[in-house]
Design an enzyme around this catalytic site. Structure first.
Site, PDB file in Angstrom:
ATOM      1  N   CYS A   2       0.834  -1.212   0.087  1.00  0.00           N
ATOM      2  CA  CYS A   2       0.054   0.095   0.005  1.00  0.00           C
ATOM      3  C   CYS A   2       0.940   1.196   0.038  1.00  0.00           C
ATOM      4  O   CYS A   2       1.875   1.524   0.592  1.00  0.00           O
ATOM      5  CB  CYS A   2      -0.993   0.090   1.209  1.00  0.00           C
ATOM      6  N   ARG A  27       3.894  -0.151  -4.965  1.00  0.00           N
ATOM      7  CA  ARG A  27       3.701  -0.691  -3.609  1.00  0.00           C
ATOM      8  C   ARG A  27       2.206  -1.582  -3.504  1.00  0.00           C
ATOM      9  O   ARG A  27       2.139  -2.266  -2.403  1.00  0.00           O
ATOM     10  CB  ARG A  27       3.498   0.546  -2.483  1.00  0.00           C
ATOM     11  N   TRP A  74      -2.744  -2.742  -1.459  1.00  0.00           N
ATOM     12  CA  TRP A  74      -2.569  -4.248  -1.629  1.00  0.00           C
ATOM     13  C   TRP A  74      -3.193  -4.908  -0.581  1.00  0.00           C
ATOM     14  O   TRP A  74      -2.892  -4.811   0.583  1.00  0.00           O
ATOM     15  CB  TRP A  74      -1.011  -4.465  -1.606  1.00  0.00           C
ATOM     16  N   ASN A 100      -1.338   2.271   5.533  1.00  0.00           N
ATOM     17  CA  ASN A 100      -0.420   1.009   5.127  1.00  0.00           C
ATOM     18  C   ASN A 100      -0.177   0.358   6.282  1.00  0.00           C
ATOM     19  O   ASN A 100       0.510   0.750   7.333  1.00  0.00           O
ATOM     20  CB  ASN A 100       0.511   1.751   4.285  1.00  0.00           C
ATOM     21  N   GLY A 101      -0.493  -1.193   6.292  1.00  0.00           N
ATOM     22  CA  GLY A 101       0.000  -1.943   7.344  1.00  0.00           C
ATOM     23  C   GLY A 101      -1.419  -2.750   7.830  1.00  0.00           C
ATOM     24  O   GLY A 101      -2.166  -2.825   6.892  1.00  0.00           O
ATOM     25  N   GLU A 487      16.846 -17.605  -9.380  1.00  0.00           N
ATOM     26  CA  GLU A 487      16.529 -16.358  -9.534  1.00  0.00           C
ATOM     27  C   GLU A 487      15.841 -16.182 -10.926  1.00  0.00           C
ATOM     28  O   GLU A 487      14.641 -15.525 -11.318  1.00  0.00           O
ATOM     29  CB  GLU A 487      17.828 -15.354  -9.421  1.00  0.00           C
ATOM     30  N   LYS A 491      12.115 -15.067 -11.457  1.00  0.00           N
ATOM     31  CA  LYS A 491      11.828 -13.884 -12.288  1.00  0.00           C
ATOM     32  C   LYS A 491      10.621 -14.299 -13.360  1.00  0.00           C
ATOM     33  O   LYS A 491       9.835 -13.607 -13.780  1.00  0.00           O
ATOM     34  CB  LYS A 491      12.951 -13.373 -13.350  1.00  0.00           C
ATOM     35  N   GLU A 494       7.082 -14.795 -11.797  1.00  0.00           N
ATOM     36  CA  GLU A 494       6.420 -13.744 -11.072  1.00  0.00           C
ATOM     37  C   GLU A 494       6.093 -12.681 -12.078  1.00  0.00           C
ATOM     38  O   GLU A 494       4.786 -11.904 -11.923  1.00  0.00           O
ATOM     39  CB  GLU A 494       7.121 -12.862 -10.163  1.00  0.00           C
ATOM     40  N   HIS A 510      17.493 -36.581  -9.338  1.00  0.00           N
ATOM     41  CA  HIS A 510      16.679 -37.045  -8.077  1.00  0.00           C
ATOM     42  C   HIS A 510      15.249 -36.768  -8.248  1.00  0.00           C
ATOM     43  O   HIS A 510      14.735 -36.697  -7.234  1.00  0.00           O
ATOM     44  CB  HIS A 510      17.437 -36.540  -6.861  1.00  0.00           C
ATOM     45  N   LYS A 609       5.795  -4.285  -4.522  1.00  0.00           N
ATOM     46  CA  LYS A 609       7.239  -4.304  -4.494  1.00  0.00           C
ATOM     47  C   LYS A 609       7.853  -4.220  -3.182  1.00  0.00           C
ATOM     48  O   LYS A 609       8.835  -4.974  -2.924  1.00  0.00           O
ATOM     49  CB  LYS A 609       7.398  -2.740  -4.812  1.00  0.00           C
TER      50      LYS A 609
HETATM   51  O1  M6R Z   1      12.888  -5.497  -0.738  1.00  0.00           O
HETATM   52  P1  M6R Z   1      13.512  -6.728  -0.466  1.00  0.00           P
HETATM   53  O2  M6R Z   1      14.780  -7.061  -1.142  1.00  0.00           O
HETATM   54  O3  M6R Z   1      13.461  -6.975   1.115  1.00  0.00           O
HETATM   55  O4  M6R Z   1      12.243  -7.822  -1.059  1.00  0.00           O
HETATM   56  C1  M6R Z   1      12.242  -9.206  -1.047  1.00  0.00           C
HETATM   57  C2  M6R Z   1      11.582  -9.831  -1.839  1.00  0.00           C
HETATM   58  O5  M6R Z   1      10.029  -9.381  -1.627  1.00  0.00           O
HETATM   59  C3  M6R Z   1      11.586  -9.239  -3.299  1.00  0.00           C
HETATM   60  O6  M6R Z   1      12.902  -9.921  -3.664  1.00  0.00           O
HETATM   61  C4  M6R Z   1      10.649 -10.150  -4.330  1.00  0.00           C
HETATM   62  O7  M6R Z   1      11.026 -11.624  -4.341  1.00  0.00           O
HETATM   63  C5  M6R Z   1      10.854  -9.527  -5.744  1.00  0.00           C
HETATM   64  N1  M6R Z   1       9.588  -9.330  -6.136  1.00  0.00           N
HETATM   65  C6  M6R Z   1      11.568 -10.440  -6.774  1.00  0.00           C
HETATM   66  O8  M6R Z   1      11.845 -10.119  -7.900  1.00  0.00           O
END
Ligand code: M6R
Length: 614
Positions: A2, A27, A74, A100-101, A487, A491, A494, A510, A609
């Site tokens: 948020c 956010r 969010w 926000n929270g 990673e 990517k 997501e 395995h 984010k």
């Molecule tokens: O802000 P942070 O690096 O602590 O965030 C951690 C994860 O939420 C963040 O890396 C998330 O996995 C990304 N969307 C990945 O692309």
């Protein structure tokens, strides 16, 4: 999660709120709303959907009002719909809140308020909070600021809030616990926001509220910050912002993600600038120099992080153990915080976070501190909660990362962690002088090699057209490139919603090998250095089961080329630094697949984010 924006001053509030919400949309973006005060009454507009949807429906209520608040959501409590969107009003219609929270104890509070005759229209915890404030205000006949303070002392949870009372329209009350809140201080005007991006073109002076602080933001009275618990006054610390407008705009790219991928050569340079002195054979990082003994005496290093930052932590595990011979454990912050971990005084905890606001990482840090560990932060956002909560740290200097998918944050985190490993290795004498100097020189060359790796964009796009409809995808790598496989898979899933898994290449036999058939794309990271021959054998195993191989190889490779269906070439570097290059084509591949599938690359569904809730 948020984003919140507020304005009180002499300008028209509406455009500031809308523009600010657009900048904070990273956010959370499932619903949006705003409220304006036109000098007589409140005008409220809110809707499920994006800020652009809000803009459509709110044009007619845009007034000359110079006070307003906005929210991009969010969802936590209650599905994303018009009613659950913020702002929320108190029963009297006098108080408006954006939040926000999460208010964890909202249910008992709600029950109590219902007993007292309050009616609730939404499923949110926020509507409970605004009515609790109203109840305190009425019952105890308090001014709004005091009522907010009393109410906040009854809630459990996290918040960054703005509260406005139309009966006292000269002020906005703000408070924070666990969620970020910045106040932009202009000439006879104040901006309030989750980060400084909404007010960057108006003022470069900002106050970041600390946890458990609140303020009455008013044009008539000097800004006073108080502790929510005991009402003590805190001196406001005005910080000069480093951010500029260009950094938070797309700069001609279709998406922030693509812009951020292309920024990597420059930001990696920014990361090591002033720290890496290859010619002199030196690494100088203030946070490390000041605490060198703690690192050198560490029995082990525990890395805590989430998501992509956790993957950077895994790369660091390989690098620190190899270079500095200190034992490293990498933990998901969300698991670490709840499993009563054994932490000793001689442990050093490194917390990695782009946003510096991730709730689980923050909680893991607090736990480690309670148990006596020294906690070092690797953050991107300057002044963020994690950077303040840690004992010391090093910023990544990647600049604002707005695309939800982390790209430049990952490579700059690895750059910082590599420099730390090298500095410790130098102090411990665990690397030979010649290796130490060679790594410094190679690291210095990484930005230009990343620029070269970015020329694989067309190839990545071509491969994306072939695999955009695949339902699954496997990513394999070994050693330093195992975390890159994780990673790459993250990517892809997501932003394109294709199911993807990353695996250490040798683990394939395995279990995952059962998935391989002629429909399964397998991305194999196979640079020349490292466990090349072993990876070639893994590729052969996939080939003999008709899997489709997309291989990331070192320029000039011939062996894998013969086996793979598609190859993407990257420049040569040492095994330990190769993740900084191998990850580039994987970012581009996911980006193009997501674009071809018509996905919202910068704002993928269900994500936000910065994950400020657990
Ligand atoms: O802000 P942070 O690096 O602590 O965030 C951690 C994860 O939420 C963040 O890396 C998330 O996995 C990304 N969307 C990945 O692309």
């Amino acid at each position: 999660m948020c984003g919140i924006v507020g304005y009180i001053g002499h300008r028209e509030a509406y455009p500031i709120i809308i523009k600010g919400l657009k900048r904070l949309e990273y956010r959370g973006y499932d619903s949006a709303g705003l409220i304006l005060y036109d000098g007589i009454d409140l005008k409220l507009s809110k809707t499920k959907g994006k800020v652009s949807d809000l803009e459509e429906i709110s044009k007619e209520i845009s007034t000359n009002g110079t006070i307003g608040m906005g929210h991009t959501r969010w969802a936590t409590h209650g599905v994303p719909n018009d009613v659950n969107s913020h702002p929320h009003m108190s029963n009297s219609g006098n108080l408006a809140i954006i939040h926000n929270g999460i208010i964890e104890n909202y249910e008992p509070l709600k029950k109590e308020l219902i007993k007292r005759g309050y009616v609730f229209h939404s499923d949110t915890d926020t509507e409970v909070l605004v009515n609790l404030i109203e109840e305190v205000q009425k019952k105890e006949k308090l001014k709004l600021g005091k009522a907010v303070q009393v109410a906040l002392n009854q809630v459990v949870g996290a918040y960054a809030i703005c509260v406005f009372d139309k009966q006292n329209p000269d002020e906005i009350i703000v408070a924070r616990l666990g969620s970020p809140l910045a106040i932009g201080v202009g000439e006879n005007e104040f901006f309030i926001a989750s980060d400084a991006s909404p007010f960057i073109e108006y003022t470069s002076n900002a106050i970041y509220l600390e946890d458990e602080e609140m303020a009455i933001v008013s044009l008539d009275k000097p800004l006073k910050i108080r502790k929510i618990k005991d009402d003590t006054l805190v001196d406001p610390y005005i910080q000069e912002l480093q951010m500029n407008l260009e950094q938070i705009e797309k700069g001609g790219y279709d998406h922030f993600m693509l812009k951020e991928i292309y920024e990597q050569p420059n930001v990696i340079k920014d990361t090591y600038r002033g720290r890496l002195h290859a010619n002199q054979g030196l690494i100088q990082m203030a946070g490390i120099e000041d605490n060198l003994e703690k690192f050198l005496n560490a029995d082990r290093i525990i890395i805590v992080a989430c998501g992509t930052s956790w993957h950077a932590g895994l790369v660091a595990e390989y690098i620190i153990e190899e270079f500095a011979r200190i034992s490293v454990e990498v933990e998901y912050a969300s698991e670490f915080r709840y499993r009563n971990p054994i932490i000793n005084k001689n442990d050093v905890v490194i917390a990695i976070s782009q946003s510096g606001e991730t709730a689980d990482t923050l909680a893991a840090i607090k736990l480690a501190k309670e148990k006596g560990a020294f906690v070092f932060g690797v953050c991107n956002v300057v002044g963020s909660s994690i950077s303040r909560e840690t004992h010391a740290g090093a910023y990544t200097h990647a600049g604002p990362e707005i695309g939800v998918a982390s790209t430049k944050a990952f490579t700059t985190q690895i750059t910082v962690l590599t420099m730390i490993a090298l500095r410790l290795a130098k102090a411990k004498g665990t690397l030979s002088n010649s290796d130490f100097h060679r790594y410094l020189q190679e690291l210095e060359l990484i930005p230009e090699k990343v620029a070269e790796a970015l020329t694989t964009n067309d190839k990545a796009k071509e491969i994306a057209t072939k695999f955009k409809d695949a339902p699954n995808c496997l990513y394999l790598g070994r050693g330093y490139n195992f975390p890159v496989a994780l990673e790459g898979a993250l990517k892809l899933k997501e932003i394109s919603y294709i199911h993807a898994e990353g695996y250490p290449a040798a683990e394939m036999k395995h279990g995952p090998i059962a998935l391989i058939d002629e429909h399964m794309p397998v991305v194999v990271i196979a640079p020349k250095q490292g466990h090349y021959d072993k990876v070639v054998s893994n590729i052969q195993e996939i080939k003999s089961r008709s899997g489709k191989i997309i291989a990331v190889v070192t320029k000039g490779d011939t062996q894998v080329r013969e086996l793979a269906d598609y190859v993407i070439e990257i420049p040569d570097t040492s095994d330990a630094l190769s993740p900084l290059l191998t990850t580039i084509p994987l970012q581009l591949l996911s980006y193009h697949i997501a674009v071809l599938r018509g996905c919202n690359v910068d704002q993928p569904r269900n994500l936000a984010k910065s994950v400020t809730v657990e």
